[in-house]
Design an enzyme around this catalytic site. Sequence first.
Site, mmCIF file in Angstrom:
data_model
loop_
_atom_site.group_PDB
_atom_site.id
_atom_site.type_symbol
_atom_site.label_atom_id
_atom_site.label_comp_id
_atom_site.label_asym_id
_atom_site.label_seq_id
_atom_site.Cartn_x
_atom_site.Cartn_y
_atom_site.Cartn_z
ATOM 1 N N ASP A 20 0.867 -1.256 0.133
ATOM 2 C CA ASP A 20 0.274 -0.044 -0.032
ATOM 3 C C ASP A 20 0.797 1.436 -0.185
ATOM 4 O OD1 ASP A 20 -2.414 1.390 -0.158
ATOM 5 O OD2 ASP A 20 -2.727 1.225 2.371
ATOM 6 N N ASN A 68 -10.380 -3.414 -6.555
ATOM 7 C CA ASN A 68 -9.742 -2.521 -7.134
ATOM 8 C C ASN A 68 -10.365 -2.034 -8.687
ATOM 9 O OD1 ASN A 68 -6.432 -3.586 -5.777
ATOM 10 N ND2 ASN A 68 -7.870 -1.788 -5.167
HETATM 11 C C1 FPP Z 1 -2.254 -0.173 -3.283
HETATM 12 O O1 FPP Z 1 -1.579 1.157 -3.264
HETATM 13 C C2 FPP Z 1 -1.806 -0.772 -4.292
HETATM 14 C C3 FPP Z 1 -2.337 -1.659 -5.346
HETATM 15 C C4 FPP Z 1 -3.844 -1.262 -5.283
HETATM 16 C C5 FPP Z 1 -1.593 -2.138 -6.592
HETATM 17 C C6 FPP Z 1 -0.392 -2.738 -6.334
HETATM 18 C C7 FPP Z 1 0.189 -3.163 -7.476
HETATM 19 C C8 FPP Z 1 1.619 -3.271 -7.980
HETATM 20 C C9 FPP Z 1 2.633 -2.761 -6.889
HETATM 21 C C10 FPP Z 1 1.933 -3.443 -9.245
HETATM 22 C C11 FPP Z 1 1.815 -4.844 -9.716
HETATM 23 C C12 FPP Z 1 2.149 -5.816 -9.037
HETATM 24 C C13 FPP Z 1 3.427 -6.758 -9.350
HETATM 25 C C14 FPP Z 1 3.725 -7.741 -8.321
HETATM 26 C C15 FPP Z 1 4.168 -6.587 -10.769
HETATM 27 P P1 FPP Z 1 -2.709 2.582 -3.470
HETATM 28 O O2 FPP Z 1 -2.751 2.432 -5.007
HETATM 29 O O3 FPP Z 1 -4.024 2.134 -2.773
HETATM 30 O O4 FPP Z 1 -2.114 3.575 -2.756
HETATM 31 P P2 FPP Z 1 -2.785 4.840 -2.005
HETATM 32 O O5 FPP Z 1 -3.473 4.357 -0.806
HETATM 33 O O6 FPP Z 1 -1.482 5.570 -1.501
HETATM 34 O O7 FPP Z 1 -3.555 5.743 -2.978
#
Ligand code: FPP
Length: 237
Positions: A20, A68
Site C-alpha cells: 500500500d 480495485n
Molecule cells: C495499493 O496502493 C496498491 C495497489 C492497489 C496495486 C499494487 C500493484 C503493484 C505494485 C503493481 C503490480 C504488482 C506486481 C507484483 C508486478 P494504493 O494505490 O491504494 O496507494 P494509496 O493508498 O497511496 O492511494
Amino acid sequence: MSAEKIIPGCVPRHVAIIMDGNGRWARKRGLPRTAGHAAGAETYRRIATACSRRGIEYMTVYAFSTENWKRSGEEVSAIMGLLKKYLLEAISSMERENVRLRVLGDTSVLSPELRELIARTDEISGHLTGMWANLCVNYGGRDEIVRACRAWAEDPEREPLTEKVLSRYMYGPDIPDPDLIIRPSGEYRLSNFLTWQSAYSELYFTDVLWPDFTEEELDRALAAYARRDRRFGGVKQ
Ligand code: FPP
C-alpha cells in the site's frame, strides 16, 4: 543483508504483504498514480529476492483486489500491464532464481494473454523447489470464503464441514497460513486480504510507503516478528 539481527529459527515460513501507498508516493512527487504502481512493482522485485535469500518459504502479496476494479480504467490497465511485464520477466528468470510463482484469485476475468502467462508460470513452477511467490490478483478474502463454501456445497464427495475441510476449497489449500502480515503506508487494517488465513497471523504496520520499503524495513519487520509470543489461544508452558 541489513544491520537488523535476524534470529535463526525465528524466520517466518510465510510472509504476506499489502503493497500500500503507491498512489501517495506518486502524489508527493507530482507524478501520476501509475508511476507509483511502477515503483511499487520494482520494490516487489527487490523484496521478493530478499525474502527468498532469507529462507522465507512463501511470500504472498496483494496485487489487485476484487474492489480495485472501481479505480479508473487507466489505473486498472496500468496495473494489469505491470503484471504482464512481471510475468514475462518471471518466465525467463524463475528457473535461474529458483522461485515458484502462483496467482491466487479469480483469474477467469483476466485477459486471455495474462491467463496464458499464468499457465506458463504454473508449468515452470511445477519443476522448481524454491520460494513460492504468490500474487493475489482479483482477490478478495470474503469472496474466497463464499467461493469455498459454494465449491464445498457443490462437491458430490464433500466431507462433513469443519475448518480443515473448508480450507481445502480455498485458492491455495496447500499454502500454510501467513505467519506475518506486513502493511506499510500507515494504514491499520487488513482490507479483505487473506481473511480466512490471517486468524493467527502476527501483524506489522509501518508508515513507510510501499515504493520506499527497503530490505532494512523487511528486517525490522522480521526482527519484530521474532520477538512476538505466539500462543494460538493456548498458554505458555
Ligand atoms: C495499493 O496502493 C496498491 C495497489 C492497489 C496495486 C499494487 C500493484 C503493484 C505494485 C503493481 C503490480 C504488482 C506486481 C507484483 C508486478 P494504493 O494505490 O491504494 O496507494 P494509496 O493508498 O497511496 O492511494
